[in-house]
Design a protein around this motif. Structure first.
Motif, PDB file in Angstrom:
ATOM      1  N   LYS A 212       0.835  -1.195   0.000  1.00  0.00           N
ATOM      2  CA  LYS A 212       0.000   0.000   0.000  1.00  0.00           C
ATOM      3  C   LYS A 212       0.874   1.251   0.000  1.00  0.00           C
ATOM      4  O   LYS A 212       1.822   1.351   0.785  1.00  0.00           O
ATOM      5  CB  LYS A 212      -0.924   0.001   1.220  1.00  0.00           C
ATOM      6  CG  LYS A 212      -1.909  -1.158   1.214  1.00  0.00           C
ATOM      7  CD  LYS A 212      -2.858  -1.080   0.023  1.00  0.00           C
ATOM      8  CE  LYS A 212      -3.894  -2.184   0.052  1.00  0.00           C
ATOM      9  NZ  LYS A 212      -4.888  -2.044  -1.019  1.00  0.00           N
ATOM     10  N   PHE A 213       0.537   2.190  -0.877  1.00  0.00           N
ATOM     11  CA  PHE A 213       1.331   3.394  -1.084  1.00  0.00           C
ATOM     12  C   PHE A 213       0.509   4.620  -0.705  1.00  0.00           C
ATOM     13  O   PHE A 213      -0.572   4.832  -1.246  1.00  0.00           O
ATOM     14  CB  PHE A 213       1.777   3.488  -2.538  1.00  0.00           C
ATOM     15  CG  PHE A 213       2.606   2.312  -2.995  1.00  0.00           C
ATOM     16  CD1 PHE A 213       3.995   2.372  -2.993  1.00  0.00           C
ATOM     17  CD2 PHE A 213       1.989   1.140  -3.426  1.00  0.00           C
ATOM     18  CE1 PHE A 213       4.749   1.285  -3.408  1.00  0.00           C
ATOM     19  CE2 PHE A 213       2.738   0.051  -3.848  1.00  0.00           C
ATOM     20  CZ  PHE A 213       4.126   0.126  -3.833  1.00  0.00           C
ATOM     21  N   LEU A 214       1.022   5.419   0.222  1.00  0.00           N
ATOM     22  CA  LEU A 214       0.333   6.631   0.655  1.00  0.00           C
ATOM     23  C   LEU A 214       1.031   7.858   0.085  1.00  0.00           C
ATOM     24  O   LEU A 214       2.260   7.889  -0.020  1.00  0.00           O
ATOM     25  CB  LEU A 214       0.311   6.743   2.186  1.00  0.00           C
ATOM     26  CG  LEU A 214      -0.252   5.569   2.981  1.00  0.00           C
ATOM     27  CD1 LEU A 214      -0.266   5.905   4.470  1.00  0.00           C
ATOM     28  CD2 LEU A 214      -1.642   5.189   2.494  1.00  0.00           C
ATOM     29  N   THR A 215       0.240   8.868  -0.254  1.00  0.00           N
ATOM     30  CA  THR A 215       0.778  10.196  -0.570  1.00  0.00           C
ATOM     31  C   THR A 215      -0.045  11.222   0.195  1.00  0.00           C
ATOM     32  O   THR A 215      -1.184  10.954   0.591  1.00  0.00           O
ATOM     33  CB  THR A 215       0.728  10.512  -2.075  1.00  0.00           C
ATOM     34  OG1 THR A 215      -0.632  10.438  -2.520  1.00  0.00           O
ATOM     35  CG2 THR A 215       1.592   9.544  -2.869  1.00  0.00           C
ATOM     36  N   HIS A 216       0.532  12.407   0.420  1.00  0.00           N
ATOM     37  CA  HIS A 216      -0.161  13.469   1.154  1.00  0.00           C
ATOM     38  C   HIS A 216       0.496  14.793   0.808  1.00  0.00           C
ATOM     39  O   HIS A 216       1.493  14.838   0.079  1.00  0.00           O
ATOM     40  CB  HIS A 216      -0.112  13.204   2.664  1.00  0.00           C
ATOM     41  CG  HIS A 216       1.277  13.048   3.202  1.00  0.00           C
ATOM     42  ND1 HIS A 216       2.103  14.120   3.475  1.00  0.00           N
ATOM     43  CD2 HIS A 216       2.011  11.931   3.510  1.00  0.00           C
ATOM     44  CE1 HIS A 216       3.265  13.681   3.933  1.00  0.00           C
ATOM     45  NE2 HIS A 216       3.243  12.361   3.956  1.00  0.00           N
ATOM     46  N   GLU A 217      -0.043  15.882   1.325  1.00  0.00           N
ATOM     47  CA  GLU A 217       0.463  17.226   1.024  1.00  0.00           C
ATOM     48  C   GLU A 217       1.047  17.890   2.271  1.00  0.00           C
ATOM     49  O   GLU A 217       1.051  19.113   2.384  1.00  0.00           O
ATOM     50  CB  GLU A 217      -0.672  18.084   0.454  1.00  0.00           C
ATOM     51  CG  GLU A 217      -1.352  17.493  -0.770  1.00  0.00           C
ATOM     52  CD  GLU A 217      -0.381  17.188  -1.895  1.00  0.00           C
ATOM     53  OE1 GLU A 217       0.547  18.006  -2.110  1.00  0.00           O
ATOM     54  OE2 GLU A 217      -0.533  16.132  -2.547  1.00  0.00           O
ATOM     55  N   MET A 218       1.557  17.106   3.189  1.00  0.00           N
ATOM     56  CA  MET A 218       2.054  17.635   4.459  1.00  0.00           C
ATOM     57  C   MET A 218       3.539  17.340   4.618  1.00  0.00           C
ATOM     58  O   MET A 218       4.191  16.817   3.732  1.00  0.00           O
ATOM     59  CB  MET A 218       1.258  17.029   5.624  1.00  0.00           C
ATOM     60  CG  MET A 218      -0.219  17.365   5.606  1.00  0.00           C
ATOM     61  SD  MET A 218      -1.116  16.575   6.968  1.00  0.00           S
ATOM     62  CE  MET A 218      -0.379  17.408   8.396  1.00  0.00           C
ATOM     63  N   GLY A 219       4.092  17.723   5.777  1.00  0.00           N
ATOM     64  CA  GLY A 219       5.465  17.385   6.122  1.00  0.00           C
ATOM     65  C   GLY A 219       6.403  18.559   6.219  1.00  0.00           C
ATOM     66  O   GLY A 219       7.445  18.488   6.855  1.00  0.00           O
ATOM     67  N   CYS A 220       6.042  19.694   5.552  1.00  0.00           N
ATOM     68  CA  CYS A 220       6.902  20.867   5.601  1.00  0.00           C
ATOM     69  C   CYS A 220       6.072  22.093   5.219  1.00  0.00           C
ATOM     70  O   CYS A 220       5.014  21.971   4.593  1.00  0.00           O
ATOM     71  CB  CYS A 220       8.093  20.712   4.660  1.00  0.00           C
ATOM     72  SG  CYS A 220       9.513  21.738   5.107  1.00  0.00           S
TER      73      CYS A 220
END
Length: 558
Positions: A212-220
């Motif tokens: 399963k591969f997750l992506t998101h628009e957070m982290g910095c």
């Protein structure tokens, strides 16, 4: 105090009074004008047609008088309402019961008979921390949005080669149109939407249920609190019992540092020993070096993960999230109470359930306060709820704005009506704990979990809090799932189950028809879940590849 059980629906009945204190009746069928309903010795003649799922009054109401449903106040009349008149957004406004810790009373309940389930087991994946997975996934996550492209590159590289990729009939349809256009006979093409395409079921790693591969628009770029919340969320997914190993991509300079993620993992599972592979892009230098190393080590991890096999474990090892979405006027009398009965059975056996969606507990707060076994949990519930409500109020919003146009059209005209029905997913068991978003339960039993009502924000939160299955009731149809936790769609009505069979796993409609009791339907669902948890079949969301993942950044979301 205690709450009476839900009223069962006799076969071929056309209306229902849910609670003896209610002053409205629910139409179970479309009722034409002039229909006479016999209720408690009085004849109620309907002045206008009433659509199924909507409510009519059992008494005339003056302006300001309360509307009661599920035994609680769910609204007030904003204009005179005649006997037998339909309540709508034009004559009723949301109004809920007052609540408070000072009104807390002892809660009593009658646990269901679970003797038939005492020796039932499912085939799960035991973890060394005592949790048990219903799936055995390898997870690939980015610590920052800068790595999303590399996540997608890994996904493309692994899925088709290992047999986990979904056969894309729509890509084939487009290719058919391209070929027809080039041949000059586009007007003769007749696409077959439901064509069954060949699927290669031969997996290289049969004991690995998928990558399963997750992506998101957070982290910095956000606040330090945002970075910590992301690490907490990812740590929740990583420590979920359905995950057997993890690959983490980091750029290196972002706010969400590897050390923060590692600390969040340890905080949730001090003895955590499943493999977590960390790759820092700026350390490797080139994309090629980064991805080559990640591919090689992840493949080696999959080889080891494939050595794990399912083992028989008791139902007490299940951790089930309870969610509703696309709700309708039948949700609170069919699917939700059936799920509530299942929850009561499971927690009586020693299992864990998570009742989410705080904006959809409006109007039943006092009952939930009473059901908390510990005073500190009641206090925390009130604190989390009121903090959430205050945040919404600060931007001019409120829980009363929760019902969607679809909810209202199908009979949920106030938030209190919607909430009182939504809370039935939690059954009648005492509440063993109150959790904030991504926190994990430390003891078995029913827990309240602070999430928005938003479908994906809530399911994402439940998976991060440890749910290994999610029960998702729907009256209108909701195409969503979760990357690591099988999400079961339960229709509140048979018409929906028949119309959207590619989305719906289980039908609670027989309750409305009077063909099954709430308990019978709930236990039939539990029997089906045993096979699902054992890997004998997949949910429709799994088959469709609905891996929805959206982190809640604690903004206002109802």
């Amino acid at each position: 105090m205690s709450s009476p059980p839900m009223t069962e629906i006799p076969p071929l009945h056309t209306y229902l009074q849910i609670h003896p204190d209610d002053n409205v009746l629910v139409a179970l069928r479309d009722l034409p004008a002039g229909t006479t309903l016999l209720h408690q010795g009085q004849a109620i003649t309907l002045p206008k047609p009433v659509q199924a799922k909507h409510k009519v009054t059992t008494e005339a109401l003056a302006i300001g008088e309360p509307v009661r449903m599920y035994g609680v106040r769910v609204g007030k009349a904003t204009k005179p309402i005649a006997l037998g008149e339909v309540i709508t957004t034009t004559n009723v406004l949301h109004e809920a019961e007052a609540y408070g810790l000072h009104s807390r009373q002892a809660w009593t309940w009658q646990p269901p008979d679970v003797s038939a389930w005492q020796t039932t087991t499912f085939q799960g994946y035991p973890r060394t921390d005592g949790s048990v997975g219903t799936r055995n996934y390898w997870l690939v996550v980015p610590l920052v949005f800068c790595e999303n492209r590399n996540i997608r590159m890994l996904q493309d590289a692994f899925e088709q080669a290992l047999g986990y990729g979904k056969t894309d009939r729509y890509r084939q349809q487009v290719q058919q149109l391209v070929d027809s256009y080039r041949a000059g006979h586009l007007d003769k093409v007749d696409l077959i939407a439901d064509a069954e395409l060949p699927i290669d079921r031969s997996l290289l790693f049969p004991n690995v249920d998928g990558i399963k591969f997750l992506t998101h628009e957070m982290g910095c770029g956000g606040t330090a609190a945002d970075a910590q919340r992301l690490c907490d969320l990812l740590a929740g997914f990583i420590t979920n019992a359905n995950v057997g190993g993890v690959t983490v991509l980091s750029l290196g300079c972002q706010k969400s540092q590897l050390s923060m993620l590692q600390a969040a993992i340890t905080a949730r599972s001090p003895t955590f020993d499943r493999p977590v592979l960390y790759f820092n892009h700026q350390t490797y230098g080139t994309e090629t070096e980064l991805l080559t190393a990640a591919i090689k080590q992840t493949f080696q991890g999959l080889v080891q993960l494939n050595l794990q096999t399912r083992q028989p474990v008791p139902l007490a090892k299940l951790n089930i999230g309870l969610k509703c979405g696309g709700s309708d006027g039948f949700s609170g009398i069919s699917a939700n109470p059936a799920v509530g009965h299942l929850s009561d059975v499971l927690v009586t056996l020693g299992g864990t359930t998570l009742l989410a969606e705080f904006p959809e507990l409006c109007g039943v707060e006092q009952e939930l306060i009473n059901r908390c076994t510990e005073e500190r949990d009641a206090q925390r519930f009130v604190q989390l709820l009121e903090s959430y409500a205050a945040q919404a109020a600060a931007v001019g919003a409120g829980f009363d704005m929760n019902p969607s146009p679809g909810n209202i059209k199908d009979g949920l005209i106030t938030d209190a009506i919607k909430s009182a029905g939504a809370a039935k997913k939690g059954g009648y068991a005492p509440i063993a704990g109150v959790l904030d978003y991504t926190e994990k339960a430390v003891r078995p039993g029913l827990h309240l979990l602070c999430t928005p009502g938003n479908d994906v924000l809530a399911t994402t939160g439940m998976a991060a809090s440890g749910a290994t299955l999610i029960l998702f009731t729907t009256g209108l149809g909701t195409p969503t799932g979760n990357p690591i936790t099988p999400t079961v769609k339960i229709a509140t009505n048979t018409r929906l189950a028949t119309r959207m069979p590619d989305l719906i796993d289980f039908d609670a409609g027989p309750i409305v028809a009077g063909g099954e009791t709430i308990a019978e339907n709930g236990e039939r669902l539990l029997h089906w879940l045993v096979g699902l948890a054992s890997g004998r079949y997949q949910t429709k969301a799994e088959l469709l590849g609905q891996d929805d993942f959206i982190p809640w950044q604690r903004d206002v979301n109802l």
